[in-house]
Write an enzyme that holds these catalytic residues in place. Structure first.
Site, PDB file in Angstrom:
ATOM      1  N   GLY A  38       0.897  -1.280  -0.102  1.00  0.00           N
ATOM      2  CA  GLY A  38      -0.070   0.022   0.119  1.00  0.00           C
ATOM      3  C   GLY A  38       0.983   1.091  -0.021  1.00  0.00           C
ATOM      4  N   LEU A  40       0.478   3.770  -2.110  1.00  0.00           N
ATOM      5  CA  LEU A  40       0.717   3.576  -3.587  1.00  0.00           C
ATOM      6  C   LEU A  40       1.281   4.711  -4.165  1.00  0.00           C
ATOM      7  CD1 LEU A  40      -2.091   1.149  -4.545  1.00  0.00           C
ATOM      8  CD2 LEU A  40       0.192   0.443  -3.799  1.00  0.00           C
ATOM      9  N   HIS A  41       2.193   4.698  -4.941  1.00  0.00           N
ATOM     10  CA  HIS A  41       2.813   6.015  -5.822  1.00  0.00           C
ATOM     11  C   HIS A  41       3.018   5.620  -7.259  1.00  0.00           C
ATOM     12  CE1 HIS A  41       6.443   3.766  -5.413  1.00  0.00           C
ATOM     13  NE2 HIS A  41       6.303   3.780  -3.818  1.00  0.00           N
ATOM     14  N   HIS A  44       4.301   2.237  -8.117  1.00  0.00           N
ATOM     15  CA  HIS A  44       3.404   0.988  -8.074  1.00  0.00           C
ATOM     16  C   HIS A  44       2.485   1.038  -9.348  1.00  0.00           C
ATOM     17  CE1 HIS A  44       3.987   1.607  -3.648  1.00  0.00           C
ATOM     18  NE2 HIS A  44       4.345   0.193  -3.589  1.00  0.00           N
ATOM     19  N   GLY A 154       9.255  -3.804  -8.715  1.00  0.00           N
ATOM     20  CA  GLY A 154      10.162  -2.844  -9.275  1.00  0.00           C
ATOM     21  C   GLY A 154      11.423  -3.231  -8.981  1.00  0.00           C
ATOM     22  N   GLU A 155      12.406  -2.494  -9.692  1.00  0.00           N
ATOM     23  CA  GLU A 155      13.837  -2.640  -9.595  1.00  0.00           C
ATOM     24  C   GLU A 155      14.349  -1.901  -8.517  1.00  0.00           C
ATOM     25  OE1 GLU A 155      15.574  -1.731 -13.537  1.00  0.00           O
ATOM     26  OE2 GLU A 155      15.389  -3.802 -13.881  1.00  0.00           O
ATOM     27  N   GLN A 160      15.648  -7.523  -3.047  1.00  0.00           N
ATOM     28  CA  GLN A 160      14.371  -8.264  -2.895  1.00  0.00           C
ATOM     29  C   GLN A 160      14.009  -8.899  -4.279  1.00  0.00           C
ATOM     30  OE1 GLN A 160      10.370  -6.739  -1.099  1.00  0.00           O
ATOM     31  NE2 GLN A 160       9.994  -6.111  -3.206  1.00  0.00           N
ATOM     32  N   LEU A 191      11.192   6.887  -6.129  1.00  0.00           N
ATOM     33  CA  LEU A 191       9.949   7.034  -5.399  1.00  0.00           C
ATOM     34  C   LEU A 191      10.096   5.884  -4.376  1.00  0.00           C
ATOM     35  CD1 LEU A 191       7.198   7.647  -7.971  1.00  0.00           C
ATOM     36  CD2 LEU A 191       8.792   9.277  -6.511  1.00  0.00           C
ATOM     37  N   SER A 192       9.489   6.029  -3.070  1.00  0.00           N
ATOM     38  CA  SER A 192       9.307   5.346  -2.215  1.00  0.00           C
ATOM     39  C   SER A 192       8.331   5.630  -1.138  1.00  0.00           C
ATOM     40  CB  SER A 192      10.578   5.094  -1.461  1.00  0.00           C
ATOM     41  OG  SER A 192      10.608   4.548  -0.028  1.00  0.00           O
TER      42      SER A 192
HETATM   43  O1  PAF Z   1       8.002  -4.370  -2.016  1.00  0.00           O
HETATM   44  C1  PAF Z   1       7.169  -4.384  -1.123  1.00  0.00           C
HETATM   45  O2  PAF Z   1       6.088  -3.692  -1.234  1.00  0.00           O
HETATM   46  C2  PAF Z   1       6.948  -5.671  -0.087  1.00  0.00           C
HETATM   47  O3  PAF Z   1       8.269  -6.200   0.243  1.00  0.00           O
HETATM   48  C3  PAF Z   1       6.330  -6.842  -0.797  1.00  0.00           C
HETATM   49  C4  PAF Z   1       7.051  -7.502  -1.980  1.00  0.00           C
HETATM   50  C5  PAF Z   1       5.063  -6.479  -1.340  1.00  0.00           C
HETATM   51  C6  PAF Z   1       6.233  -7.952   0.071  1.00  0.00           C
HETATM   52  O4  PAF Z   1       5.509  -7.657   1.366  1.00  0.00           O
END
Ligand code: PAF
Length: 290
Positions: A38, A40-41, A44, A154-155, A160, A191-192
């Site tokens: 969530g 979201l920006h 996303h 996202g890269e 991750q 963006l984060s």
């Molecule tokens: O990148 C994220 O927002 C989170 O780490 C993810 C992949 C949704 C897992 O909770």
């Protein structure tokens, strides 16, 4: 757009979306998933756009995953603007948005952990112990529940991404992981959702992470392949920031798949940076090209 709050609802709505589609247009639909926490920006939104371009059944999840937050981290204060998030999902006309509560994902008897130890303990994982096991566990569960052909990441969260790619390959999951480029502000700041924590002054400091990575990528393109020299060049742009409560945790040139650090940089390698600014974690990365 349907909103699923339980696993049973997700499975029913996923099935209904597929059936509705088959009535109009026979042929096996491609199911896509954008997993999110969530807040979201535009980053996303770019994942949702790509999913919409490629998939016929479009699912997003919004779940602030407690397992990936360490003690003293921002689980309680992590932004949760659920109505604005659902509006963004509606604007992409998604089929299902899965918004489970923590007990739905982790019922009391839950006892499984997914771990990719070779990738999870280094870099961001060294600073945030257990973080990537939490990510790997929830992503595996979300992929199992939504069973998408494609899942979009996202890269920006590069480590991750490597972990999710590794676990899907190792566990033989039937999902292709689609990596989407980092979306940046005009001045380069990645963006984060956590950028919301930055004061205007800190925002001015944070943008220099990207300046550091860009300077290293430019040096590489000019022919400098010695990683120590590349790193000193980048780090010189960060000097003096300690006054701003800035702590550099790592700045490395690494293999793009294993994240093993390099002595000599090669085209396609990744430069990754992780730092803390006040109480906010900042990460970013770029690819070394030509
Ligand atoms: O990148 C994220 O927002 C989170 O780490 C993810 C992949 C949704 C897992 O909770």
């Amino acid at each position: 757009m349907r909103i699923a709050r339980t696993i049973a609802e997700l499975s029913e709505m996923r099935r209904e979306a597929i059936l509705e589609l088959l009535m109009d247009r026979p042929g096996r639909p491609i199911i896509g998933l954008v997993p999110t926490m969530g807040a979201l920006h535009a980053g996303h939104a770019s994942l949702m756009q790509r999913m919409n371009d490629e998939c016929q059944v479009r699912i997003a999840s919004i779940f602030v995953n407690p397992l990936q937050f360490g003690t003293g981290e921002d689980l309680d204060t992590y932004p949760r603007p659920i109505e604005a998030d659902l509006d963004l999902c509606r604007s992409f006309d998604l089929d299902v948005v899965f918004v489970p509560g923590a007990a739905e994902i982790y019922p009391p008897a839950f006892a499984t952990s997914v771990s990719v130890p070779t990738l999870a303990g280094m870099l961001e994982g060294a600073v945030r112990p257990g973080h990537f096991d939490g990510v790997a566990t929830v992503v595996t569960k979300l992929l199992a529940l939504a069973a998408p052909e494609r899942a979009y990441f996202g890269e920006k969260d590069y480590q991750q991404l490597c972990i999710v790619r590794r676990l899907t390959a190792d566990l033989g999951l039937h999902t292709s992981i689609v990596a989407c480029p980092t979306v940046r502000e005009a001045d380069g700041l990645a963006l984060s959702s956590r950028n919301a924590y930055l004061t205007p002054h800190q925002r001015g400091v944070a943008v220099r992470l990207h300046a550091c990575l860009s300077a290293m990528a430019e040096e590489f393109a000019r022919g400098q392949h010695d990683t120590q020299l590349l790193i000193s060049h980048g780090a010189s742009l960060l000097r003096g920031w300690e006054e701003d409560d800035f702590e550099l945790d790592y700045l490395v040139v690494a293999d793009p798949h294993t994240l093993a650090v390099r002595d000599t940089a090669r085209r396609g390698d990744r430069v990754l940076i992780g730092a803390k600014l006040g109480t906010t974690r900042l990460i970013d990365n770029v690819e070394l090209t030509s």
